[in-house]
Design a protein around this motif. Structure first.
Motif, short mmCIF file in Angstrom:
data_model
loop_
_atom_site.label_atom_id
_atom_site.label_comp_id
_atom_site.label_asym_id
_atom_site.label_seq_id
_atom_site.Cartn_x
_atom_site.Cartn_y
_atom_site.Cartn_z
N ASP A 19 0.82 -1.22 0.00
CA ASP A 19 0.00 0.00 0.00
C ASP A 19 0.85 1.26 0.00
OD1 ASP A 19 -2.45 -1.28 -0.11
OD2 ASP A 19 -2.62 -1.41 2.07
N ARG A 20 1.97 1.22 0.70
CA ARG A 20 2.86 2.38 0.74
C ARG A 20 3.40 2.69 -0.65
NH1 ARG A 20 8.55 2.27 1.76
NH2 ARG A 20 8.15 0.06 1.86
N GLN A 21 3.75 1.65 -1.38
CA GLN A 21 4.25 1.84 -2.74
C GLN A 21 3.16 2.39 -3.65
OE1 GLN A 21 5.44 -1.70 -4.87
NE2 GLN A 21 6.92 -0.54 -6.08
N VAL A 22 1.95 1.92 -3.49
CA VAL A 22 0.82 2.40 -4.29
C VAL A 22 0.58 3.88 -4.00
CG1 VAL A 22 -1.67 2.21 -4.64
CG2 VAL A 22 -0.27 0.15 -4.52
N ALA A 26 1.05 6.90 -6.70
CA ALA A 26 -0.08 7.79 -6.99
C ALA A 26 0.30 9.25 -6.74
CB ALA A 26 -1.28 7.40 -6.15
N ALA A 27 1.03 9.51 -5.66
CA ALA A 27 1.40 10.88 -5.31
C ALA A 27 2.43 11.47 -6.28
CB ALA A 27 1.95 10.93 -3.89
N THR A 28 3.39 10.66 -6.70
CA THR A 28 4.46 11.19 -7.55
C THR A 28 4.07 11.28 -9.01
OG1 THR A 28 5.48 9.02 -7.80
CG2 THR A 28 6.30 10.42 -6.02
N THR A 29 3.01 10.58 -9.41
CA THR A 29 2.65 10.56 -10.83
C THR A 29 1.26 11.12 -11.10
OG1 THR A 29 1.79 8.31 -10.67
CG2 THR A 29 4.11 8.57 -11.30
N ASP A 30 0.55 11.54 -10.07
CA ASP A 30 -0.81 12.08 -10.20
C ASP A 30 -1.80 11.07 -10.76
OD1 ASP A 30 -0.09 14.55 -9.14
OD2 ASP A 30 0.49 15.33 -11.10
N LEU A 31 -1.53 9.79 -10.58
CA LEU A 31 -2.51 8.75 -10.95
C LEU A 31 -3.45 8.54 -9.77
CD1 LEU A 31 -0.50 5.83 -12.59
CD2 LEU A 31 -1.99 7.46 -13.72
N PRO A 32 -4.69 8.19 -10.04
CA PRO A 32 -5.57 7.79 -8.93
C PRO A 32 -5.01 6.53 -8.28
CG PRO A 32 -6.81 8.09 -10.97
CD PRO A 32 -5.36 8.17 -11.32
N SER A 33 -5.21 6.37 -6.99
CA SER A 33 -4.65 5.22 -6.28
C SER A 33 -5.16 3.89 -6.86
CB SER A 33 -4.94 5.29 -4.79
OG SER A 33 -6.31 5.35 -4.54
N ASN A 45 6.74 -4.92 -8.83
CA ASN A 45 7.13 -3.95 -7.81
C ASN A 45 8.30 -3.05 -8.20
OD1 ASN A 45 5.22 -4.78 -5.94
ND2 ASN A 45 6.52 -6.39 -5.18
N ASP A 46 8.76 -3.09 -9.42
CA ASP A 46 9.92 -2.30 -9.84
C ASP A 46 9.53 -0.82 -9.93
OD1 ASP A 46 12.19 -1.19 -10.96
OD2 ASP A 46 12.02 -2.25 -12.86
N PRO A 47 10.03 0.02 -9.01
CA PRO A 47 9.61 1.43 -8.99
C PRO A 47 9.92 2.18 -10.29
CG PRO A 47 10.81 0.87 -6.99
CD PRO A 47 10.93 -0.29 -7.92
N GLY A 48 11.08 1.93 -10.88
CA GLY A 48 11.43 2.62 -12.12
C GLY A 48 10.47 2.28 -13.25
N LYS A 49 10.17 1.01 -13.37
CA LYS A 49 9.25 0.55 -14.42
C LYS A 49 7.85 1.12 -14.18
CE LYS A 49 7.44 -3.69 -16.47
NZ LYS A 49 7.47 -5.17 -16.41
N LEU A 50 7.40 1.11 -12.93
CA LEU A 50 6.07 1.61 -12.61
C LEU A 50 5.96 3.11 -12.90
CD1 LEU A 50 5.48 -0.30 -9.28
CD2 LEU A 50 4.29 -0.68 -11.45
N GLU A 51 6.99 3.86 -12.54
CA GLU A 51 6.95 5.30 -12.78
C GLU A 51 6.93 5.60 -14.28
OE1 GLU A 51 9.47 9.28 -11.65
OE2 GLU A 51 9.49 7.58 -10.27
N LYS A 52 7.72 4.85 -15.03
CA LYS A 52 7.75 5.04 -16.50
C LYS A 52 6.38 4.74 -17.10
CE LYS A 52 10.43 3.64 -20.52
NZ LYS A 52 11.54 2.81 -21.00
N LEU A 53 5.75 3.65 -16.68
CA LEU A 53 4.42 3.30 -17.17
C LEU A 53 3.39 4.36 -16.79
CD1 LEU A 53 4.46 -0.50 -16.35
CD2 LEU A 53 4.25 0.49 -18.63
N ALA A 54 3.46 4.83 -15.54
CA ALA A 54 2.51 5.85 -15.07
C ALA A 54 2.65 7.13 -15.87
CB ALA A 54 2.72 6.10 -13.59
#
Length: 61
Positions: A19-22, A26-33, A45-54
């Motif tokens: 949940d913390r990662q979600v 959401a906060a850093t990319t302005d996506l809804p949770s 769970n790869d933060p770099g990949k998730l941020e790029k996708l977001a």
């Protein structure tokens, strides 16, 4: 009787959703949770990949 194992989508990775990662995604990319949680569920769970996708989702909108 229906087999419950057949209902599991084996094409998606089985990821423990943090949940913390979600919230952070959401906060850093302005996506809804809800959308951030779905990204973690689908892509891991790869933060770099998730941020790029977001960011690509935000750019498409």
């Amino acid at each position: 009787m229906k087999d419950k194992a057949a209902d599991i989508d084996n094409t998606l990775p089985q990821v423990a959703i943090d949940d913390r990662q979600v919230r952070q995604l959401a906060a850093t990319t302005d996506l809804p949770s809800r959308q951030a949680r779905e990204l973690v569920r689908r892509h891991g769970n790869d933060p770099g990949k998730l941020e790029k996708l977001a960011k690509s989702i935000n750019a498409a909108n």
